[in-house]
Design a protein around this motif. Sequence first.
Motif, mmCIF file in Angstrom:
data_model
loop_
_atom_site.group_PDB
_atom_site.id
_atom_site.type_symbol
_atom_site.label_atom_id
_atom_site.label_comp_id
_atom_site.label_asym_id
_atom_site.label_seq_id
_atom_site.Cartn_x
_atom_site.Cartn_y
_atom_site.Cartn_z
ATOM 1 N N ASP A 1 -13.057 -8.623 1.740
ATOM 2 C CA ASP A 1 -12.412 -7.691 2.317
ATOM 3 C C ASP A 1 -11.621 -6.534 1.321
ATOM 4 O O ASP A 1 -10.536 -6.084 1.793
ATOM 5 N N PHE A 2 -12.163 -6.598 0.206
ATOM 6 C CA PHE A 2 -11.395 -5.556 -1.018
ATOM 7 C C PHE A 2 -10.206 -6.094 -1.349
ATOM 8 O O PHE A 2 -9.355 -6.923 -0.636
ATOM 9 N N VAL A 3 -10.007 -5.795 -2.837
ATOM 10 C CA VAL A 3 -8.460 -6.126 -3.277
ATOM 11 C C VAL A 3 -7.930 -4.642 -2.769
ATOM 12 O O VAL A 3 -8.155 -3.625 -3.324
ATOM 13 N N LYS A 4 -6.845 -4.877 -2.003
ATOM 14 C CA LYS A 4 -6.146 -3.971 -1.404
ATOM 15 C C LYS A 4 -4.599 -3.877 -1.870
ATOM 16 O O LYS A 4 -3.899 -2.820 -1.394
ATOM 17 N N SER A 5 -4.124 -4.922 -2.754
ATOM 18 C CA SER A 5 -2.853 -4.628 -3.341
ATOM 19 C C SER A 5 -2.731 -5.408 -4.585
ATOM 20 O O SER A 5 -3.708 -6.291 -4.805
ATOM 21 N N PRO A 6 -1.682 -5.034 -5.489
ATOM 22 C CA PRO A 6 -1.734 -5.856 -6.695
ATOM 23 C C PRO A 6 -1.871 -7.533 -6.439
ATOM 24 O O PRO A 6 -2.263 -8.210 -7.297
#
Length: 183
Positions: free
Chosen positions: A17-22
């Motif tokens: 689901d993708f890297v969406k935040s640090p």
Amino acid sequence: MLVLLDRDGVINEDRTDFVKSPDELVFIPNALEAIAALNAARHYVVIVTNQSCIGRGLITEETLTSIHNKLRTELRRQNGKIDQIFFAPDTPWEATENRKPGAGMIRSALSQFRTAPEHAVMIGDSLRDLQAAQKAGCHRILVQTGKGLKTQKDGFDPEILPITVAKDLSEATRFILDGRFKP
Ligand SMILES: [Mg+2]
């Protein structure tokens, strides 16, 4: 050499689901130390990463910058650095030559770092990383982290061989430091 790193599945854990935040950027063991070792041996280290999550509207470029700031900060703690980050925001359905398997980002990196393709090696976990590197004429290492084991199991078309397989970025780095890719 110029070392071209895919990001997700090579430096940090891949997420469907993708890297969406640090916070979602979770490093693969020994990956940051490996980058620092490449720096210490005076190799250029750049990232070439597809980030369709931008084109899909899931994150903004500012968020991507904050994710990469975390990467740079954690890397500094290991005395490491990334010389440049190239990213392709394109969606798969509106892809330019920059989105891997296109070779656009790799060609930009070769030109910016004034490096001939035979002095560059791409390290990735997906077929498209290897295809992009082959198009640009660079050496290719598949790591078994991220999607790497599945990529290896699916097999390769003969035209993208030879491919060196490494357990992870740490082992790939050892191969480079051992001089395996010196033309
Ligand atoms: Mg990847």
